[in-house]
Design a protein around this motif. Structure first.
Motif, short mmCIF file in Angstrom:
data_model
loop_
_atom_site.label_atom_id
_atom_site.label_comp_id
_atom_site.label_asym_id
_atom_site.label_seq_id
_atom_site.Cartn_x
_atom_site.Cartn_y
_atom_site.Cartn_z
N CYS A 50 0.86 -1.19 0.00
CA CYS A 50 0.00 0.00 0.00
C CYS A 50 0.90 1.24 0.00
N CYS A 80 0.81 2.79 3.80
CA CYS A 80 1.14 2.18 5.09
C CYS A 80 2.03 0.94 4.97
N HIS A 129 -7.51 -5.05 2.56
CA HIS A 129 -6.77 -3.97 3.21
C HIS A 129 -7.40 -2.62 2.88
N CYS A 136 -6.96 -0.14 5.94
CA CYS A 136 -5.98 0.94 5.80
C CYS A 136 -6.41 2.21 6.56
ZN LIG Z 1 -2.72 1.03 3.62
#
Ligand SMILES: [Zn+2]
Length: 284
Positions: free
Chosen positions: A203, A206, A214, A219
Protein backbone atom coordinates in the motif's frame (compact mmCIF):
# COMPACT_ATOMS: atom_id res chain seq x y z
CA UNK A 1 -28.05 -13.43 -30.41
CA UNK A 2 -29.80 -16.72 -29.96
CA UNK A 3 -32.12 -16.25 -32.95
CA UNK A 4 -32.60 -19.66 -34.58
CA UNK A 5 -30.47 -21.31 -31.85
CA UNK A 6 -32.86 -24.28 -31.95
CA UNK A 7 -31.09 -25.28 -35.18
CA UNK A 8 -27.45 -24.35 -34.53
CA UNK A 9 -27.22 -24.16 -30.73
CA UNK A 10 -25.83 -27.56 -29.74
CA UNK A 11 -22.19 -26.47 -29.65
CA UNK A 12 -20.38 -23.58 -28.02
CA UNK A 13 -19.54 -20.51 -30.12
CA UNK A 14 -16.72 -18.47 -28.60
CA UNK A 15 -17.68 -15.28 -30.43
CA UNK A 16 -21.11 -15.28 -28.79
CA UNK A 17 -19.50 -15.68 -25.37
CA UNK A 18 -17.24 -12.73 -26.17
CA UNK A 19 -20.22 -10.54 -27.10
CA UNK A 20 -22.07 -11.50 -23.91
CA UNK A 21 -18.99 -10.90 -21.73
CA UNK A 22 -18.40 -7.51 -23.34
CA UNK A 23 -22.04 -6.54 -22.74
CA UNK A 24 -21.75 -7.47 -19.03
CA UNK A 25 -18.49 -5.55 -18.66
CA UNK A 26 -19.80 -2.51 -20.49
CA UNK A 27 -22.83 -2.30 -18.23
CA UNK A 28 -20.86 -2.86 -15.00
CA UNK A 29 -18.04 -0.52 -16.03
CA UNK A 30 -15.42 -3.28 -15.91
CA UNK A 31 -12.28 -3.38 -18.02
CA UNK A 32 -11.39 -5.70 -20.86
CA UNK A 33 -9.06 -7.72 -18.65
CA UNK A 34 -11.55 -8.01 -15.78
CA UNK A 35 -12.53 -11.64 -15.13
CA UNK A 36 -15.41 -12.84 -17.30
CA UNK A 37 -16.63 -15.06 -14.47
CA UNK A 38 -17.10 -12.09 -12.14
CA UNK A 39 -18.86 -10.03 -14.84
CA UNK A 40 -21.29 -12.83 -15.61
CA UNK A 41 -21.63 -13.71 -11.93
CA UNK A 42 -22.71 -10.21 -10.88
CA UNK A 43 -25.18 -9.97 -13.76
CA UNK A 44 -26.48 -13.47 -12.95
CA UNK A 45 -26.53 -14.44 -16.61
CA UNK A 46 -26.37 -18.06 -17.71
CA UNK A 47 -23.85 -18.99 -20.41
CA UNK A 48 -24.74 -18.65 -24.09
CA UNK A 49 -24.41 -22.42 -24.51
CA UNK A 50 -27.09 -23.08 -21.89
CA UNK A 51 -29.50 -20.60 -23.51
CA UNK A 52 -28.84 -22.22 -26.89
CA UNK A 53 -29.47 -25.72 -25.53
CA UNK A 54 -32.78 -24.63 -24.04
CA UNK A 55 -33.82 -23.42 -27.51
CA UNK A 56 -32.70 -26.73 -29.07
CA UNK A 57 -34.76 -28.72 -26.55
CA UNK A 58 -37.76 -26.44 -27.08
CA UNK A 59 -37.67 -27.02 -30.86
CA UNK A 60 -37.18 -30.76 -30.40
CA UNK A 61 -40.20 -30.89 -28.04
CA UNK A 62 -42.32 -28.89 -30.46
CA UNK A 63 -41.55 -31.30 -33.29
CA UNK A 64 -42.31 -34.32 -31.09
CA UNK A 65 -45.71 -32.87 -30.21
CA UNK A 66 -46.82 -32.20 -33.80
CA UNK A 67 -48.82 -34.75 -35.76
CA UNK A 68 -47.05 -36.72 -38.49
CA UNK A 69 -48.87 -35.00 -41.34
CA UNK A 70 -47.37 -31.58 -40.51
CA UNK A 71 -44.69 -30.30 -42.87
CA UNK A 72 -41.93 -29.68 -40.21
CA UNK A 73 -42.36 -33.27 -38.97
CA UNK A 74 -42.21 -34.66 -42.52
CA UNK A 75 -38.98 -32.71 -43.15
CA UNK A 76 -37.59 -33.84 -39.80
CA UNK A 77 -38.39 -37.50 -40.55
CA UNK A 78 -36.76 -37.19 -43.96
CA UNK A 79 -33.66 -35.51 -42.52
CA UNK A 80 -33.26 -38.01 -39.65
CA UNK A 81 -32.52 -40.81 -42.14
CA UNK A 82 -29.13 -39.22 -42.83
CA UNK A 83 -26.18 -40.40 -40.75
CA UNK A 84 -25.39 -36.86 -39.47
CA UNK A 85 -28.74 -35.26 -38.87
CA UNK A 86 -29.94 -32.54 -36.52
CA UNK A 87 -32.25 -35.07 -34.79
CA UNK A 88 -29.39 -37.49 -34.07
CA UNK A 89 -27.25 -34.67 -32.68
CA UNK A 90 -30.09 -33.54 -30.40
CA UNK A 91 -30.68 -37.10 -29.19
CA UNK A 92 -26.95 -37.45 -28.42
CA UNK A 93 -27.03 -34.11 -26.59
CA UNK A 94 -30.02 -35.22 -24.45
CA UNK A 95 -28.25 -38.47 -23.55
CA UNK A 96 -25.07 -36.56 -22.58
CA UNK A 97 -27.05 -34.22 -20.35
CA UNK A 98 -28.04 -37.14 -18.08
CA UNK A 99 -31.68 -36.15 -17.81
CA UNK A 100 -33.08 -39.69 -17.64
CA UNK A 101 -34.72 -38.83 -14.28
CA UNK A 102 -36.82 -36.21 -16.12
CA UNK A 103 -37.45 -37.74 -19.54
CA UNK A 104 -35.75 -39.51 -22.43
CA UNK A 105 -35.62 -38.87 -26.19
CA UNK A 106 -38.77 -40.94 -26.88
CA UNK A 107 -41.15 -39.50 -24.31
CA UNK A 108 -40.00 -35.86 -24.16
CA UNK A 109 -42.91 -33.40 -24.16
CA UNK A 110 -43.71 -29.75 -23.39
CA UNK A 111 -44.39 -30.57 -19.73
CA UNK A 112 -40.72 -31.54 -19.35
CA UNK A 113 -39.41 -28.17 -20.51
CA UNK A 114 -39.41 -26.43 -17.12
CA UNK A 115 -37.62 -29.28 -15.26
CA UNK A 116 -35.16 -29.54 -18.16
CA UNK A 117 -34.48 -25.80 -18.02
CA UNK A 118 -33.90 -25.95 -14.26
CA UNK A 119 -31.52 -28.90 -14.75
CA UNK A 120 -29.55 -27.04 -17.42
CA UNK A 121 -29.32 -23.91 -15.25
CA UNK A 122 -28.05 -26.02 -12.33
CA UNK A 123 -25.35 -27.56 -14.55
CA UNK A 124 -24.44 -24.07 -15.75
CA UNK A 125 -24.18 -22.69 -12.22
CA UNK A 126 -22.02 -25.55 -10.95
CA UNK A 127 -19.70 -25.20 -13.97
CA UNK A 128 -19.40 -21.45 -13.27
CA UNK A 129 -18.64 -22.20 -9.60
CA UNK A 130 -15.98 -24.79 -10.50
CA UNK A 131 -14.31 -22.33 -12.87
CA UNK A 132 -14.36 -19.70 -10.15
CA UNK A 133 -12.18 -21.91 -7.97
CA UNK A 134 -9.99 -23.23 -10.77
CA UNK A 135 -6.46 -21.87 -10.36
CA UNK A 136 -4.84 -24.04 -13.04
CA UNK A 137 -4.49 -21.10 -15.42
CA UNK A 138 -3.33 -18.73 -12.67
CA UNK A 139 -0.65 -20.49 -10.61
CA UNK A 140 0.62 -17.14 -9.27
CA UNK A 141 -2.64 -15.92 -7.80
CA UNK A 142 -6.06 -15.41 -9.25
CA UNK A 143 -7.77 -12.06 -9.68
CA UNK A 144 -10.82 -13.76 -8.22
CA UNK A 145 -9.16 -14.31 -4.83
CA UNK A 146 -11.54 -11.83 -3.13
CA UNK A 147 -14.59 -12.44 -5.31
CA UNK A 148 -14.85 -16.08 -4.43
CA UNK A 149 -14.84 -15.34 -0.72
CA UNK A 150 -18.35 -13.89 -0.91
CA UNK A 151 -19.89 -14.91 -4.24
CA UNK A 152 -21.41 -18.36 -3.97
CA UNK A 153 -24.20 -18.47 -6.57
CA UNK A 154 -25.05 -17.22 -10.03
CA UNK A 155 -27.74 -14.77 -8.91
CA UNK A 156 -27.86 -11.16 -10.09
CA UNK A 157 -26.41 -8.71 -7.59
CA UNK A 158 -28.68 -5.93 -6.27
CA UNK A 159 -26.01 -3.24 -6.85
CA UNK A 160 -25.89 -4.22 -10.53
CA UNK A 161 -29.52 -4.74 -11.46
CA UNK A 162 -32.24 -4.07 -8.91
CA UNK A 163 -31.01 -0.68 -7.57
CA UNK A 164 -30.51 1.87 -10.28
CA UNK A 165 -27.08 3.05 -9.20
CA UNK A 166 -25.32 5.86 -11.09
CA UNK A 167 -22.67 4.45 -13.39
CA UNK A 168 -19.68 5.74 -11.38
CA UNK A 169 -20.90 3.94 -8.22
CA UNK A 170 -21.68 0.72 -10.08
CA UNK A 171 -18.25 0.83 -11.72
CA UNK A 172 -16.33 1.39 -8.44
CA UNK A 173 -18.13 -1.51 -6.77
CA UNK A 174 -17.78 -3.87 -9.74
CA UNK A 175 -14.04 -3.18 -10.04
CA UNK A 176 -13.41 -3.76 -6.35
CA UNK A 177 -15.53 -6.92 -6.21
CA UNK A 178 -13.92 -8.44 -9.29
CA UNK A 179 -10.39 -7.72 -8.04
CA UNK A 180 -9.59 -5.83 -11.23
CA UNK A 181 -9.15 -2.26 -10.03
CA UNK A 182 -5.87 -0.74 -11.20
CA UNK A 183 -5.92 1.34 -8.05
CA UNK A 184 -5.25 -1.64 -5.81
CA UNK A 185 -1.53 -2.49 -5.83
CA UNK A 186 -1.98 -6.26 -5.72
CA UNK A 187 -3.65 -5.95 -9.13
CA UNK A 188 -1.73 -2.99 -10.56
CA UNK A 189 1.74 -4.45 -9.97
CA UNK A 190 0.67 -7.76 -11.44
CA UNK A 191 1.52 -6.32 -14.86
CA UNK A 192 4.83 -4.64 -13.97
CA UNK A 193 8.08 -5.54 -15.77
CA UNK A 194 9.77 -7.43 -14.23
CA UNK A 195 6.79 -8.89 -12.30
CA UNK A 196 6.55 -7.64 -8.71
CA UNK A 197 6.43 -10.45 -6.13
CA UNK A 198 3.19 -10.65 -4.18
CA UNK A 199 4.77 -9.54 -0.89
CA UNK A 200 6.15 -6.36 -2.50
CA UNK A 201 2.82 -5.07 -3.78
CA UNK A 202 2.44 -2.77 -0.82
CA UNK A 203 0.00 0.00 0.00
CA UNK A 204 1.47 3.44 -0.84
CA UNK A 205 0.24 4.82 2.50
CA UNK A 206 1.14 2.18 5.09
CA UNK A 207 3.41 -0.48 3.54
CA UNK A 208 1.04 -3.40 4.19
CA UNK A 209 0.28 -5.60 1.15
CA UNK A 210 -2.55 -3.76 -0.56
CA UNK A 211 -5.38 -6.20 -1.19
CA UNK A 212 -9.07 -5.42 -1.57
CA UNK A 213 -9.50 -6.36 2.11
CA UNK A 214 -6.77 -3.97 3.21
CA UNK A 215 -8.31 -1.18 1.15
CA UNK A 216 -11.91 -1.73 2.22
CA UNK A 217 -11.55 -2.41 5.94
CA UNK A 218 -7.97 -1.99 7.20
CA UNK A 219 -5.98 0.94 5.80
CA UNK A 220 -5.79 3.96 8.13
CA UNK A 221 -5.82 6.32 5.17
CA UNK A 222 -9.59 5.82 4.95
CA UNK A 223 -10.33 5.33 8.68
CA UNK A 224 -13.01 8.05 8.79
CA UNK A 225 -14.85 6.48 5.83
CA UNK A 226 -14.42 3.02 7.36
CA UNK A 227 -15.92 4.37 10.59
CA UNK A 228 -19.11 5.47 8.82
CA UNK A 229 -19.30 2.28 6.75
CA UNK A 230 -18.81 0.10 9.83
CA UNK A 231 -21.55 1.97 11.66
CA UNK A 232 -23.94 1.17 8.81
CA UNK A 233 -22.94 -2.49 8.96
CA UNK A 234 -23.21 -2.52 12.77
CA UNK A 235 -26.90 -1.57 12.45
CA UNK A 236 -27.53 -4.90 10.71
CA UNK A 237 -25.22 -7.01 12.89
CA UNK A 238 -24.23 -6.12 16.47
CA UNK A 239 -21.21 -8.39 16.19
CA UNK A 240 -19.73 -6.61 13.16
CA UNK A 241 -16.85 -4.92 15.02
CA UNK A 242 -15.66 -8.28 16.39
CA UNK A 243 -15.33 -9.87 12.95
CA UNK A 244 -11.95 -10.48 11.31
CA UNK A 245 -11.04 -8.27 8.29
CA UNK A 246 -11.85 -11.16 5.95
CA UNK A 247 -15.25 -11.69 7.57
CA UNK A 248 -15.92 -7.95 7.40
CA UNK A 249 -15.28 -7.71 3.66
CA UNK A 250 -17.44 -10.78 3.05
CA UNK A 251 -20.28 -9.19 4.97
CA UNK A 252 -19.92 -5.76 3.35
CA UNK A 253 -19.86 -7.12 -0.21
CA UNK A 254 -22.54 -9.75 0.21
CA UNK A 255 -24.99 -8.11 2.62
CA UNK A 256 -28.48 -7.58 1.26
CA UNK A 257 -29.60 -5.74 4.40
CA UNK A 258 -27.75 -2.51 3.63
CA UNK A 259 -28.72 -0.43 0.61
CA UNK A 260 -26.11 -1.15 -2.12
CA UNK A 261 -26.06 2.55 -2.97
CA UNK A 262 -24.75 3.36 0.53
CA UNK A 263 -21.94 0.80 0.32
CA UNK A 264 -21.06 1.81 -3.25
CA UNK A 265 -20.88 5.47 -2.22
CA UNK A 266 -18.32 4.65 0.49
CA UNK A 267 -16.26 2.57 -1.94
CA UNK A 268 -16.33 5.38 -4.48
CA UNK A 269 -15.29 7.90 -1.84
CA UNK A 270 -12.30 5.74 -0.87
CA UNK A 271 -11.21 5.36 -4.50
CA UNK A 272 -11.55 9.12 -5.03
CA UNK A 273 -9.39 9.88 -2.00
CA UNK A 274 -6.78 7.37 -3.13
CA UNK A 275 -6.76 8.82 -6.61
CA UNK A 276 -6.36 12.33 -5.26
CA UNK A 277 -3.40 11.54 -3.01
CA UNK A 278 -1.70 9.37 -5.61
CA UNK A 279 -1.92 12.08 -8.27
CA UNK A 280 -0.77 14.70 -5.71
CA UNK A 281 2.31 12.60 -4.85
CA UNK A 282 2.99 12.11 -8.54
CA UNK A 283 2.90 15.88 -9.22
CA UNK A 284 5.20 16.70 -6.32
ZN1 LIG B 1 -2.72 1.03 3.62
Amino acid sequence: MSYGAGIWGMVEHKKLNSVQNRACKLFLGLKRNSPNLAARGDMGWTSCLTKQRVEVLRLFCRLKCLSNDRLPVMISNWSSRRSKSWEKSVEAMIRNLNVSHICNVDNISKSHMNPLKRHLFQIDESKWFQDLWNDDKNPNGNKLRTYRLFKKDLKPEPYALSHFLPRHLRKATALLRSGSSDLIMIEKLRYSHPPTPLNCRTCPFCLEIETETHFLVECDMYSDIHFELFQEMHKTDNNFYNLSPKEKIIMILSSDLVNPKTISSYIYEMFSRRNYYMSYNYRT
